[in-house]
Design a protein around this motif. Structure first.
Motif, PDB file in Angstrom:
ATOM      1  N   THR A  90     -48.486  17.741  21.348  1.00 22.01           N
ATOM      2  CA  THR A  90     -49.707  18.525  21.539  1.00 22.01           C
ATOM      3  C   THR A  90     -50.957  17.661  21.632  1.00 22.01           C
ATOM      4  O   THR A  90     -51.819  17.875  22.496  1.00 22.01           O
ATOM      5  CB  THR A  90     -49.870  19.546  20.394  1.00 22.01           C
ATOM      6  OG1 THR A  90     -48.700  20.368  20.346  1.00 22.01           O
ATOM      7  CG2 THR A  90     -51.087  20.421  20.611  1.00 22.01           C
ATOM      8  N   THR A 144     -44.632  29.550  31.702  1.00 25.92           N
ATOM      9  CA  THR A 144     -44.022  30.116  30.495  1.00 25.92           C
ATOM     10  C   THR A 144     -43.140  31.326  30.814  1.00 25.92           C
ATOM     11  O   THR A 144     -42.617  31.962  29.903  1.00 25.92           O
ATOM     12  CB  THR A 144     -45.102  30.530  29.484  1.00 25.92           C
ATOM     13  OG1 THR A 144     -46.105  31.303  30.156  1.00 25.92           O
ATOM     14  CG2 THR A 144     -45.747  29.310  28.856  1.00 25.92           C
ATOM     15  N   GLN A 195     -41.720  29.051  25.333  1.00 28.59           N
ATOM     16  CA  GLN A 195     -42.782  28.887  24.345  1.00 28.59           C
ATOM     17  C   GLN A 195     -44.016  28.235  24.961  1.00 28.59           C
ATOM     18  O   GLN A 195     -43.912  27.277  25.724  1.00 28.59           O
ATOM     19  CB  GLN A 195     -42.272  28.042  23.171  1.00 28.59           C
ATOM     20  CG  GLN A 195     -43.215  28.010  21.984  1.00 28.59           C
ATOM     21  CD  GLN A 195     -42.584  27.319  20.782  1.00 28.59           C
ATOM     22  OE1 GLN A 195     -41.430  26.920  20.813  1.00 28.59           O
ATOM     23  NE2 GLN A 195     -43.354  27.174  19.720  1.00 28.59           N
ATOM     24  N   ASP A 196     -45.169  28.756  24.619  1.00 23.86           N
ATOM     25  CA  ASP A 196     -46.435  28.208  25.090  1.00 23.86           C
ATOM     26  C   ASP A 196     -46.787  27.005  24.207  1.00 23.86           C
ATOM     27  O   ASP A 196     -47.633  27.080  23.324  1.00 23.86           O
ATOM     28  CB  ASP A 196     -47.501  29.301  25.007  1.00 23.86           C
ATOM     29  CG  ASP A 196     -48.854  28.851  25.534  1.00 23.86           C
ATOM     30  OD1 ASP A 196     -48.928  27.764  26.127  1.00 23.86           O
ATOM     31  OD2 ASP A 196     -49.834  29.593  25.331  1.00 23.86           O
ATOM     32  N   TYR A 241     -48.418  24.215  24.426  1.00 22.34           N
ATOM     33  CA  TYR A 241     -49.773  23.676  24.342  1.00 22.34           C
ATOM     34  C   TYR A 241     -50.827  24.768  24.126  1.00 22.34           C
ATOM     35  O   TYR A 241     -52.028  24.488  24.209  1.00 22.34           O
ATOM     36  CB  TYR A 241     -50.122  22.880  25.611  1.00 22.34           C
ATOM     37  CG  TYR A 241     -49.271  21.639  25.839  1.00 22.34           C
ATOM     38  CD1 TYR A 241     -48.633  20.994  24.786  1.00 22.34           C
ATOM     39  CD2 TYR A 241     -49.108  21.110  27.119  1.00 22.34           C
ATOM     40  CE1 TYR A 241     -47.863  19.863  24.999  1.00 22.34           C
ATOM     41  CE2 TYR A 241     -48.347  19.974  27.344  1.00 22.34           C
ATOM     42  CZ  TYR A 241     -47.715  19.359  26.282  1.00 22.34           C
ATOM     43  OH  TYR A 241     -46.955  18.236  26.493  1.00 22.34           O
ATOM     44  N   LYS A 242     -50.373  25.991  23.880  1.00 22.10           N
ATOM     45  CA  LYS A 242     -51.279  27.117  23.618  1.00 22.10           C
ATOM     46  C   LYS A 242     -52.317  27.272  24.739  1.00 22.10           C
ATOM     47  O   LYS A 242     -53.515  27.435  24.505  1.00 22.10           O
ATOM     48  CB  LYS A 242     -52.006  26.931  22.277  1.00 22.10           C
ATOM     49  CG  LYS A 242     -51.084  26.701  21.088  1.00 22.10           C
ATOM     50  CD  LYS A 242     -50.135  27.862  20.867  1.00 22.10           C
ATOM     51  CE  LYS A 242     -49.209  27.642  19.690  1.00 22.10           C
ATOM     52  NZ  LYS A 242     -48.119  28.636  19.603  1.00 22.10           N
ATOM     53  N   GLU A 261     -53.164  31.895  26.496  1.00 28.04           N
ATOM     54  CA  GLU A 261     -54.169  32.863  26.036  1.00 28.04           C
ATOM     55  C   GLU A 261     -55.503  32.630  26.756  1.00 28.04           C
ATOM     56  O   GLU A 261     -56.143  33.572  27.233  1.00 28.04           O
ATOM     57  CB  GLU A 261     -54.359  32.756  24.520  1.00 28.04           C
ATOM     58  CG  GLU A 261     -55.280  33.829  23.961  1.00 28.04           C
ATOM     59  CD  GLU A 261     -55.377  33.788  22.439  1.00 28.04           C
ATOM     60  OE1 GLU A 261     -56.282  34.439  21.908  1.00 28.04           O
ATOM     61  OE2 GLU A 261     -54.544  33.109  21.795  1.00 28.04           O
TER      62      GLU A 261
END
Length: 542
Positions: free
Chosen positions: A338, A510, A523-524, A526-527, A530
């Motif tokens: 990350t 994703t 799975q996201d 690195y976020k 949103e």
């Protein structure tokens, strides 16, 4: 004589509309509306000027099918993951409601109607160009995403050519086809979106009761809900032995639960637990938003990925080698952690380095290796590192033991560390170079055990690949397997240029589609999603 009179009246009628079109365009340019992208607006205005403001959509002619064609497109544009209201649908719908006022049966166009026709004609054109641009390039400007995202699709639309095509053919479909994404993945995601819309409109979809646990041989009324939901998602196949109202959790239902778990990145235990229930009870609108975003990300790719190319998906930790749309081989990859995330971009692999040295980036040397050197003066020798005075190619090699490492910090670390070729090398035995601004490349790794893990974001940004030998064979077809193995086990570094550079795309999707046409969610890591979803739905039109 009558025919000549009608032609004269028609000419006068269109001249009046053209007059108001010119006034409307002049007005907009003097107090420019920020609702739409300036560049596309100016292209529309320039096109009208070239045709002496002759209207495009023939709103006052009963024979014109263009307006209804376009409104029908807006009626279904949600299936592209787009919002019709972004394209002035409510304003354009007024044409549909008042079409009788626009069509002049007596070849007489009142002044007030000519003004309305001119304004509506321009609104149709501007709206149409925006939707063409969004289908071709996406809504979000990649430049707004930061330096870590640059797929560089270069899919500029030719507004003039597309509008001429519409006028000549009296049909918008050819222009739509011209800009429509050609990538196979786009149509797969589109079908997926259509399926999830049908699920969201189905009143049979029900939530599971929180706090319950269901497993093989469980008997519960909640099994009925579970069974019906899995039938709708097509994880459970309907047949004569599958009784929808059965309260028994049987082996067939367990298999369906495993299928659902695999598609949603859960442990395939076959047990309905808290995590499973949370995923199944997620509003369908959330999954729809992810699929819409998947379509948007696909629009950021170029029209053609190249006959032979490499496709990497970060959230899936996967790599595909593709030749003429056929997946030749798939393999696992390890991507950036990350704090040192792998960027999203495209490039061309130009050369391969066998038995490479590793010139350690300063950030890794200072943050990762310097503490180990201070703790153990023999660290560099033991791990086959060479120390150079600086980064000059001709810099002098120096003895690490002559450095007072206790005095060395980030601000005075001017050295270059280089690791020798061999099985210990962090690059492994081969690396694949596609020059870019991020200093990212693909390479082998001595840490093969990490490929066993499901989540594989362990690197400092570069991409470690599971089967480097197969990658070398794919990129260098003129070399035999034995030749490749020999070069990978040499003690000296060797560069080999590719005869034809091969495109590589590092993506961040994703949501994918499996062989059965079902959604697979990743799975996201690195976020990012949103923020992207918020930008996608709130972004003003380009």
């Amino acid at each position: 004589m009558k025919r000549e009179q009608n032609e004269l009246l028609a000419k006068e009628k269109n001249s009046l509309i053209a007059h108001y079109l010119q006034l409307e365009i002049d007005s907009l340019e003097s107090k420019f509306s920020t609702q739409f992208n300036d560049e596309l607006n100016h292209k529309a205005f320039e096109f009208y000027r070239k045709r002496n403001y002759d209207p495009i959509w023939r709103l006052n002619e009963s024979s014109s099918i263009l307006p209804e064609q376009y409104l029908s497109l807006l009626d279904s544009v949600h299936l592209e993951g787009l919002n019709a209201n972004d394209y002035n649908k409510e304003i354009l719908e007024q044409y549909r409601k008042n079409v009788g006022d626009f069509i002049d049966k007596n070849n007489k166009t009142k002044d007030i109607h000519a003004k309305a026709i001119a304004k509506t004609d321009l609104n149709f054109t501007i709206s149409f160009l925006k939707i063409l641009n969004h289908l071709k390039n996406g809504k979000i400007d990649q430049g707004e995403l930061g330096l870590q995202w640059d797929l560089n699709n270069e899919n500029e639309i030719n507004a003039e050519q597309l509008l001429i095509q519409v006028i000549q053919k009296n049909d918008i479909n050819a222009a739509i086809a011209k800009v429509y994404p050609k990538i196979k993945q786009y149509n797969q995601l589109r079908e997926l979106l259509k399926f999830y819309y049908s699920l969201s409109n189905n009143t049979n979809w029900r939530k599971l009761q929180p706090g319950i646990t269901l497993s093989l041989d469980s008997v519960s009324a909640d099994v009925i809900i579970l069974r019906q939901n899995l039938l709708q998602t097509k994880d459970l196949q309907e047949n004569k032995n599958n009784v929808q109202q059965s309260t028994l959790f049987d082996a067939e239902l367990k298999k369906a639960v495993v299928s659902y778990q695999v598609r949603h990145g859960l442990e395939p235990s076959g047990i309905v637990d808290e995590e499973f229930i949370e995923i199944m009870n997620t509003p369908l609108s959330n999954w729809i938003a992810l699929i819409e975003l998947g379509l948007e990300k696909t629009r950021w790719l170029p029209d053609s990925l190249g006959d032979k190319h490499i496709f990497i998906n970060i959230p899936d930790f996967s790599l595909q080698m593709i030749d003429k749309e056929n997946v030749i081989r798939e393999m696992k990859v390890i991507t950036g952690k990350t704090m040192r995330s792998t960027p999203v971009f495209s490039g061309k692999i130009k050369y391969v380095v066998f038995s490479p040295y590793w010139n350690v980036p300063k950030s890794i040397a200072v943050n990762d290796l310097l503490p180990k050197i201070k703790n153990n003066p023999g660290f560099l020798r033991k791990n086959h590192y060479e120390l150079f005075e600086n980064w000059d190619p001709n810099s002098t090699r120096i003895n690490p033991r002559k450095i007072d490492w206790d005095t060395i910090e980030e601000n005075n670390f001017s050295f270059r560390l280089r690791q020798k070729p061999g099985p210990w090398n962090s690059m492994g035995r081969v690396k694949f170079m596609f020059p870019n601004n991020f200093s990212i490349y693909m390479h082998d790794t001595p840490e093969k055990h990490l490929f066993i893990k499901e989540r594989r974001d362990f690197s400092s940004g570069c991409i470690r690949i599971q089967e480097p030998e197969k990658m070398a064979e794919f990129l260098l077809p003129e070399m035999t397997e034995e030749e490749i193995t020999g070069k990978m086990n040499k003690k000296s570094e060797e560069y080999i240029n590719l005869k034809t550079p091969t495109s590589v795309y590092i993506t961040y999707n994703t949501v994918g589609v499996n062989d059965k046409g079902q959604a697979v969610f990743f799975q996201d890591v690195y976020k990012m999603d949103e923020k992207l979803i918020e930008m996608y739905h709130k972004t003003p039109l380009k």
